[in-house]
Design an enzyme around this catalytic site. Structure first.
Site, PDB file in Angstrom:
ATOM      1  CB  CYS A 107      11.586  -0.805   1.644  1.00  0.00           C
ATOM      2  SG  CYS A 107      12.526  -0.116   0.260  1.00  0.00           S
ATOM      3  CB  CYS A 140      -3.639   2.483   0.233  1.00  0.00           C
ATOM      4  SG  CYS A 140      -1.860   2.395  -0.089  1.00  0.00           S
ATOM      5  CB  CYS A 176       2.834   3.047  -4.055  1.00  0.00           C
ATOM      6  SG  CYS A 176       1.384   2.840  -5.139  1.00  0.00           S
ATOM      7  N   GLY A 196      27.249   5.714  -5.496  1.00  0.00           N
ATOM      8  CA  GLY A 196      25.807   5.481  -5.570  1.00  0.00           C
ATOM      9  C   GLY A 196      25.162   5.185  -4.234  1.00  0.00           C
ATOM     10  CB  SER A 235     -15.518  -8.450   1.841  1.00  0.00           C
ATOM     11  OG  SER A 235     -14.287  -9.001   1.494  1.00  0.00           O
ATOM     12  CD  GLU A 241     -11.847 -10.687   3.464  1.00  0.00           C
ATOM     13  OE1 GLU A 241     -11.007 -11.007   4.315  1.00  0.00           O
ATOM     14  OE2 GLU A 241     -13.065 -10.806   3.648  1.00  0.00           O
TER      15      GLU A 241
END
Length: 1359
Positions: free
Chosen positions: A47, A117, A120, A288, A1109, A1290
């Site tokens: 992000c 995936c 993260c 910061g 799916s 799904e």
């Protein structure tokens, strides 16, 4: 000792290696430095604003005063490299790898199936690693807090927590955290007190190929904790001794860094800071970088001169005195928190009222990564209106010490301190030095309140700090301070309200008199920025009421008043439940006699999980920069509907680094793409029809240069009239994409005639951003011969990208090769818009004859790529007294946006699923894709089904409310039973759906819990519980027959290793892992011999999208076909040498000239839908599921917690239970976001407000159900798919609506207390605003509501 000599030299360490840098550009953040300069690509761009945690690394510094090393997790995207002097940075690559040795943190998230995936995962790993460096034996509370700043869109978080709670010791996890047990793999019992350590998972080898049949308590388990690597802190990297010596020497010099646009000075003394500020009064003070950094990045605010006093000791002093504590303004929130916690432990309880109120707010303020760097002084001076600390500091009589050339002064943080948005009483040349927090006096109490769109890591909607001091020994109010945030341009005081109460006894009479004064004093115009006006005003009253109750209880405890707080009011003072309970995942065993080597049906770790956990997994933007590579930045429309009069690119071309500007005129082939028979321009040429439509693109040598070039393009527009934003406006102007769909079963008119009751209603369902963690990414490399192009991209449909690029460049498709290694999440959002973006990037590469890379920033991605369709559902139903529905007439209006995209297909699928599980004899559905001037919406997991079924279930819910019966009774009464036909005449057997229903009822003990909930609600006025049981019948497959085909290519090499290629794209759903399992079964070899490298259009051409799916069904059959062919070819050799081994068979086959390469093909089902006849077989089969959810709702704030979730799913015989359960949990969590949290907001002129995690909230760790049970239905078969499995990607998303309806159930209980009954307006998402206002408490009803149409709202009400 400090030196005066200026230096622009940095010395720091990365993963134990010394780095020396000179003249770093102040705008260079650590993330791009690591990724581009050091080729450490484990930390990801998610992000760019510190809101997702994908870029988390560990930052370590030596503290001289304590002679210790401090480790903290930080967001690399916000950390300037020029602040790294003397620091040690550790990235995910620095703690372990598959090539050397894994760190336990990496191993456990992978083996617990906590990486799908994987985008993260490195951030999760580093947040947890940092926690363990500071606390090797954490509690569950420590873990959830450490991960609060990390987002995941795939898993639903449960497996991540399961993996990491194995670091808890039983003595400090289950007992000390207050929970019976943490989430585990144990079977459920009412008094289960098993420790969190006893959960079930898979052992797995480093390559993820080993599977297990281990049992636990008689049940199969998903992973085994016995074989996990132990945590050994002695193996961690030591802090570099050179940095310790450097810090202890005290020799410091002022550092100055000059970049292209910014000069950054890092002084070493307060006098120097004062001098710099006097000479540069407009220069911000940055420590910061969580405020100024975001302004520069996202708002385009340029600060030519920045002062960064990170090495000035005076700003970091914490000093205790008998009167209170002085905290340095440069102290991070984490340091402030630690200091206050220490004081709370040591000081008498009565002296720490302000401290505890501040700690309450600090616990929810941002994520750990932000708290570790954001400063107390920065929080105060930035004066943001929704600051969580400022209202408490103001109410608590805190004081700010500032210094300038004019001297030092102390400023009370009272009602006069905050003077406007981002403004305080400080003069431009003054510097905040410290904050004084006083101890509390006798009879003085301070409380803090906040409400936010998400419980953690979210800016507050409204917050408050309140302080009262009672006259000695009485309830008479001597002093009262009330400050609010989020209800004005800055923190505001309610002094008139306070005066209304001061001098009176604390009681109902004083409070009643204060309410109207507060409403008059804290005014918010109906069009106030941020919207939610009625809710925000209601919260000011509700917080005051909560404060009243708290003090009432305190006075009673002190014996000052005799009236104790009423029993039904007490729970409103308690926090919502937060202790994890044992959770369970049940799946069926493999068939008796199945060989142990056969992995099908067994839990198997995602084949790339360990690579993802170590940062070795390569995503599109992780690919190294090629020589001469350019970066592309898009120029998008700022108008919702306008003609393009002129485009001036001269200023852009004059900027440093800019190479070219790409417009529609540069496209050598087709200038548009066709979706659903309608054209969509690649780049707008004459007219724009939404804000965010792509107009041109700038290519430059670097990303910053490309961005500046894009900003310099000047486009002249002529606004066009007749803007259409909402579906109501589209209906009025008949603005639709053809065709409009309609379907009918029975005779609706007759059905209404026979009904006992008729009811009409509507529900609005908001859109949903995909928020895949990896933004749209691609790299196009011209080969330089015969027009060949290599395209590396993140797409679900490589063949579409290939064909589209070829047509755009006017070359044959055989010149374009698309490569997809893996995708960092997609959910339907990486098909159509990805194709258009790839075409634009290819044109740039074609024109410049250089490689071109495009990676959208999060805000660009959200603006350009569209979202799930917002839908308006309008219905008329007829029903009998017993609850049977005789007729339903439903209209669906989907906001398609400015282009057709896949909207016509989505509104068609809406009508194919609007029956859900119910056999309504007379039903009619009509659907339309509304053409509006918002960005075009697109496919999203579920493809219209989550919207249409919410309307259906709302119909059921309304009937239940009308009849005063539990909704599950009405659902059960109307379900399909026996051999059935859908409304489009497709036969099916609902037996397994009914089995799921009965099983879920039994597993969730619904009858008993209904009684418990009724009792709870009776005894609690402002806390309510609700429960919902919701089914789903979801059709699997494409109703366009050719999309159901698939192909594969399998090679066997002479050493016996196997390479599998297929047409599916790996995006976290585990398709490569399942294909590995299929090949393993068919070839009778271990999965360790099988490799899947990438999806490649030259290896497997003409692929169909990985969607619906259906990826495993189709590609699995193709891989199976290829492997069967190969195994059959080996038959003569196998018969001669039945004992093998495999490698000898392969060697012999090669010597005998037997082909060891084979293609596989699957034709797929011949599915269809004839809309004229209103009949067909659009699906191969149905996946069934049922979910029961229970929630607890705070009626005064709208906050809720999902206490328990039980899901039963019929997915046939699971190929991989760990992956399938992960898909169920992840989809469910995404559904919870859709129905209760995620809001897309557009301005009245069509501009998207919500462009990142700061404004758009997806579920986080704090939203995991406290008890999360998944049961895969036993004893089921599915002859229509490979190995009797079923598609699962799904269907579970819709079951997130069980939380929505449980909330509605809780709200109905609250409304009953208010004397209200029957159906009520409850739109999706059921945010805290929706829930709180719907409860219609006496306080909420005090808030005046502005008449619609009398003002321009801050945001459009979609759909």
């Amino acid at each position: 000792m400090s030196g005066n000599q200026e230096s622009g030299c940095l010395t720091f360490y990365v993963n134990g290696k010394k780095v020396t840098e000179r003249d770093v550009d102040p705008e260079t953040m650590l993330l791009p430095y690591l990724r581009k300069r050091m080729r450490l690509t484990g930390a990801k761009y998610g992000c760019g604003g510190g809101g997702c945690g994908a870029c988390t690394v560990m930052l370590s510094r030596y503290q001289v005063h304590s002679r210790s090393v401090v480790h903290c997790a930080v967001n690399a995207c916000l950390l300037p490299v020029c602040q790294l002097h003397g620091a040690a940075v550790t990235t995910v690559e620095g703690i372990g790898s598959t090539k050397t040795k894994l760190h336990p943190v990496q191993e456990r998230i992978a083996k617990a199936h906590g990486s799908q995936c994987g985008f993260c995962t490195p951030g999760m790993v580093m947040s947890m690693y940092t926690l363990l460096r500071n606390k090797p034996q954490p509690t569950m509370e420590d873990i959830t807090e450490a991960l609060a700043g990390n987002l995941c869109r795939c898993t639903g978080y449960r497996p991540i927590l399961d993996g990491y709670k194995t670091f808890c010791e039983s003595s400090n996890c289950c007992q000390n955290s207050g929970a019976k047990s943490c989430s585990s793999g144990n079977s459920i019992s009412e008094n289960n007190s098993n420790c969190c350590q006893q959960n079930g998972k898979e052992p797995g080898r480093a390559n993820g190929n080993e599977v297990t049949d281990d049992l636990e308590n008689g049940h199969l388990k998903l992973f085994n904790i016995d074989n996990l690597l132990p945590l050994d802190p002695t193996q961690d990297l030591i802090f570099p001794p050179e940095l310790i010596r450097m810090t202890e020497s005290g020799l410091q010099a002022t550092q100055t860094f000059r970049g292209e646009r910014i000069t950054w000075v890092s002084p070493v003394s307060l006098d120097e800071v004062v001098d710099l500020k006097s000479r540069h009064p407009e220069a911000p003070i940055v420590i910061g970088n969580t405020n100024i950094g975001l302004d520069i990045k996202f708002k385009g605010i340029l600060h030519p001169f920045i002062i960064s006093p990170t090495r000035v000791p005076d700003l970091f002093v914490v000093k205790n005195t008998p009167q209170g504590v002085s905290v340095g303004a440069g102290c991070s929130m984490s340091v402030v928190r630690a200091a206050l916690e220490d004081l709370v432990r040591t000081l008498p309880l009565g002296q720490t009222e302000v401290h505890r109120a501040l700690l309450q707010q600090l616990g929810n303020l941002a994520g750990q990564q932000i708290r570790n760097v954001a400063t107390l002084g920065g929080n105060i001076v930035s004066a943001y209106p929704n600051s969580d600390l400022n209202p408490v500091l103001a109410a608590g009589n805190c004081r700010l010490t500032v210094v300038s050339k004019g001297g030092r002064r102390e400023i009370p943080m009272n009602k006069d301190f905050f003077v406007g948005f981002g403004k305080t009483l400080l003069n431009p040349d003054e510097i905040a030095v410290s904050v004084f927090i006083p101890i509390s006096r006798k009879g003085e109490f301070v409380r803090a309140f906040r409400q936010a769109p998400r419980k953690e890591n979210a800016l507050a909607t409204v917050n408050a700090g309140m302080r009262v001091r009672f006259h000695d020994g009485s309830s008479v109010v001597d002093e009262l301070s009330i400050f609010y945030g989020g209800v004005g341009p800055c923190t505001v005081g309610a002094s008139k309200t306070c005066q209304q109460i001061i001098g009176r006894p604390w009681g109902e009479e004083a409070l009643t008199a204060a309410y109207p004064v507060l409403l008059e004093e804290i005014l918010l115009p109906p069009s106030a920025p941020g919207g939610k006006v009625a809710f925000r005003r209601a919260l000011t009253l509700n917080f005051l009421f909560k404060f009243f109750l708290q003090m009432q209880q305190k006075l009673a405890e002190m014996g000052i008043i005799t009236d104790d707080l009423e029993q039904d009011m007490r729970s409103s003072l308690e926090a919502l439940p937060n202790d994890f309970l044992p959770s369970y995942q049940e799946f069926q065993d493999v068939l008796e006699g199945q060989p142990g080597q056969d992995p099908v049906g067994r839990p198997m770790m995602h084949r790339s999980a360990l690579s993802q956990a170590t940062g070795e997994a390569v995503y599109c933007d992780d690919m190294p920069k090629t020589e001469g590579e350019l970066f592309l930045s898009l120029v998008t429309s700022t108008k919702a509907h306008a003609k393009i009069l002129n485009m001036d690119v001269s200023a852009a071309l004059a900027l440093p680094g800019v190479v070219d500007v790409i417009t529609a005129r540069d496209i050598p082939g087709k200038k548009f793409r066709m979706f659903c028979g309608m054209n969509e321009e690649l780049l707008a040429e004459k007219e724009v029809t939404c804000v965010g439509q792509m107009v041109c693109a700038v290519v430059a040598d670097t990303k910053p240069h490309a961005k500046r070039g894009a900003a310099a393009v000047k486009i002249t527009y002529e606004d066009q009239p007749e803007l259409v934003f909402t579906v109501e406006e589209a209906i009025e102007k008949k603005s639709f994409f053809e065709p409009l769909r309609e379907i009918e079963r029975g005779n609706v008119s007759e059905g209404f005639k026979m009904a006992d009751h008729i009811h009409e209603g509507e529900i609005r369902i908001g859109g949903q951003e995909h928020f895949y963690m990896e933004t749209q990414s691609m790299l196009v490399i011209p080969v330089g011969e015969e027009g060949e192009m290599n395209v590396y991209l993140s797409t679900q449909h490589p063949a579409m990208a290939q064909d589209s690029i070829a047509e755009t460049l006017d070359i044959p498709s055989n010149r374009v090769t698309c490569h997809i290694k893996r995708i960092g999440g997609a959910f339907g959002g990486k098909v159509t818009k990805t194709t258009i973006l790839a075409c634009i990037t290819a044109v740039a590469a074609w024109k410049t004859e250089r490689s071109v890379r495009l990676v959208l920033e999060r805000g660009e991605d959200m603006l350009i790529t569209g979202a799930r369709h917002p839908v308006l559902g309008q219905y008329k139903i007829g029903y009998m007294k017993d609850g049977r529905i005789t007729a339903a007439d439903v209209k669906y209006y989907a906001n398609a946006g400015n282009t057709a995209d896949e909207s016509p297909l989505i509104v068609a699928k809406i009508l194919l699923h609007f029956d859900n599980a119910y056999n309504i004899p007379n039903m009619r559905g009509r659907s339309a894709a509304c053409k509006t001037n918002l960005p075009s919406n697109t496919a999203f997991r579920g493809f219209g089904v989550p919207q249409c079924m919410l309307v259906t279930e709302s119909i059921i819910n309304d009937v239940a409310l009308k009849l005063g019966r539990p909704a599950e009774e009405i659902r059960e009464l109307n379900m399909y039973r026996g051999s059935s036909l859908t409304h489009y005449k497709m036969p099916f057997d609902p037996e397994n759906m009914l089995r799921c229903w009965e099983e879920c009822k039994r597993r969730s003990s619904i009858q008993r819990r209904r009684g418990d909930i009724a009792q709870f609600n009776q005894h609690n006025r402002f806390k309510k519980r609700g429960l919902a049981l919701v089914p789903i019948k979801y059709g699997i497959g494409f109703d366009i027959a050719f999309l159901n085909q698939a192909a594969a290519l399998v090679h066997i090499f002479q050493d016996g290793s196997v390479l599998v290629n297929h047409g599916g794209a790996e995006m976290g759903q585990g398709i490569h892992t399942k294909m590995q399992q299929v090949a393993s079964r068919e070839l009778r070899i271990p999965t360790s011999l099988i490799h899947i490298s990438e999806t490649n259009t030259h290896m497997v051409p003409n692929t169909c999208p990985s969607a619906a799916s259906f990826g495993t069904d189709a590609n699995g059959m193709a891989v199976k076909d290829a492997c069967e062919t190969l195994y059959k070819r080996l038959e003569p050799i196998r018969k001669r040498n039945p004992e093998g081994p495999w490698q000898s068979w392969i060697k012999a086959a090669f010597l005998e000239k037997i082909s060891l390469s084979a293609t596989g093909y699957y034709r797929g089902h011949d599915l269809y839908m004839d809309w004229e006849k209103q009949e067909g077989q659009p699906y191969a089969y149905f996946t069934y599921g049922v979910c029961c959810c229970e929630v607890e709702l705070d009626c005064l704030t709208g906050d809720y917690r999902t206490i328990r979730t039980d899901m039963v799913f019929d997915i046939g015989r699971s190929i991989n239970p760990s992956i399938d359960i992960g898909q169920i949990e992840g989809a469910f969590t995404q559904g919870v976001g859709l129905y209760t949290m995620e809001e897309l907001k557009f301005s009245p002129s069509g501009v998207l407000y919500t462009r990142g995690p700061g404004q758009y909230k997806i579920p986080a760790v704090c939203d995991v159900p406290l008890q999360f049970n998944i049961y895969l239905l036993r004893g089921t078969q599915n002859p229509h798919a490979i190995y009797s499995s079923k598609g699962i990607g799904e269907p579970a998303l819709f079951l997130g609506s069980s939380v929505f309806f449980a909330l509605k159930d809780a709200v109905a209980a609250a409304r009953s207390d208010a004397g209200l009954s029957g159906p009520f307006e409850f739109h999706s998402p059921a945010t805290p605003e929706t829930a709180c206002l719907a409860c219609a408490s006496h306080l909420t009803q005090m808030v005046p509501i502005s008449k619609p149409g009398s003002f321009q709202p801050w945001a459009i009400e979609t759909p």
